[in-house]
Scaffold this motif. Structure first.
Motif, short mmCIF file in Angstrom:
data_model
loop_
_atom_site.label_atom_id
_atom_site.label_comp_id
_atom_site.label_asym_id
_atom_site.label_seq_id
_atom_site.Cartn_x
_atom_site.Cartn_y
_atom_site.Cartn_z
N LYS A 1 108.29 -17.54 82.63
CA LYS A 1 109.55 -17.22 82.51
C LYS A 1 110.21 -17.79 81.15
O LYS A 1 110.11 -18.94 80.70
CB LYS A 1 110.57 -18.14 83.64
CG LYS A 1 112.10 -17.68 83.56
CD LYS A 1 112.42 -16.45 84.29
CE LYS A 1 113.86 -16.23 84.42
NZ LYS A 1 114.21 -14.80 84.52
N SER A 2 111.01 -16.85 80.44
CA SER A 2 111.47 -17.08 79.21
C SER A 2 112.89 -17.41 79.15
O SER A 2 113.85 -16.98 80.17
CB SER A 2 111.34 -15.93 78.21
OG SER A 2 112.09 -14.66 78.84
N SER A 3 113.39 -18.09 78.33
CA SER A 3 114.74 -18.48 78.04
C SER A 3 115.43 -17.68 77.54
O SER A 3 115.06 -16.94 76.51
CB SER A 3 115.12 -19.88 77.47
OG SER A 3 116.02 -20.14 76.73
N TRP A 4 116.74 -17.40 77.82
CA TRP A 4 117.77 -16.41 77.11
C TRP A 4 119.07 -17.30 76.49
O TRP A 4 119.95 -16.71 76.44
CB TRP A 4 118.24 -15.35 77.93
CG TRP A 4 117.19 -14.23 78.48
CD1 TRP A 4 116.01 -14.49 79.41
CD2 TRP A 4 116.90 -13.04 77.63
NE1 TRP A 4 115.60 -13.48 79.54
CE2 TRP A 4 115.94 -12.66 78.24
CE3 TRP A 4 117.40 -12.59 76.73
CZ2 TRP A 4 115.18 -11.20 78.06
CZ3 TRP A 4 116.77 -11.39 76.34
CH2 TRP A 4 115.90 -10.75 76.99
N GLU A 5 118.65 -18.62 76.46
CA GLU A 5 119.94 -19.66 76.01
C GLU A 5 120.41 -19.31 74.62
O GLU A 5 121.59 -19.22 74.39
CB GLU A 5 119.34 -21.00 76.10
CG GLU A 5 119.51 -21.38 77.49
CD GLU A 5 119.13 -23.10 77.75
OE1 GLU A 5 119.36 -23.56 76.57
OE2 GLU A 5 118.84 -23.25 78.80
#
Length: 172
Positions: A12-16
């Motif tokens: 799961k990747s971060s979109w922050e």
């Protein structure tokens, strides 16, 4: 000879950080937790790839590194540009071009093309969630023969599988 292809969708990747280029997106906390967990599952099953190929994207490279560390820490990771932004034909070309001295290879890449490749090789596979693993075993003299073969065994595992629950073992 048995050939085992392990397809891994990055964690799961971060979109922050919206300003980051797609290639630079890191793993989210869940991805950082799931990748080592999935590596340990492979290690428990004594699945040790001869080669790990990863997309150059940060989230894929990190997934590959975290999983490799759990396998035995001795797995080299080769970055392959073709695993980022390619289509299913490109991924299949990577597989069919593998050296026949290799018995087990792991590809760490992205959707939708990774799920499409898994489905192409085994109709039993529809979609790969983040950090999912599809392990396909073929009776094949060479990697080039893979597209024409039906897998002898198909194993699907994902982080959401409950502890103690066996991964699916569908034969295609």
């Amino acid at each position: 000879m048995k050939r085992t292809l392990i397809l891994v969708r990055h964690g799961k990747s971060s979109w922050e950080e919206a300003s980051l280029a797609d290639r630079e997106r890191p793993l989210a906390a869940r991805g950082l937790r799931d990748a080592p967990r999935m590596g340990r599952r492979l290690a428990r099953n004594k699945v040790l790839p001869d080669l790990i190929l990863s997309s150059p994207a940060c989230r894929a490279r990190t997934t590959a590194m975290l999983m490799a560390a759990e396998l035995d820490g001795k797995r080299d990771i080769v970055i392959d540009e073709r695993l980022y932004g390619g289509d299913v034909r490109t991924l299949l070309g990577v597989v069919t071009g593998l050296g026949d001295e290799l018995g087990c290879v792991m590809l760490v890449s992205h959707n939708p093309e990774l799920s499409e490749l898994a489905h192409l090789l085994s109709r039993a596979i529809r979609e790969m969630p983040t950090c999912a693993i599809v392990r396909l075993t073929f009776d094949a003299a060479s990697w080039a023969a893979i597209p024409a073969l039906i897998p002898a065994a198909v194993h699907v595992d994902s982080p959401k599988r409950r502890r103690g629950e066996a991964p699916s073992a569908d034969s295609a």
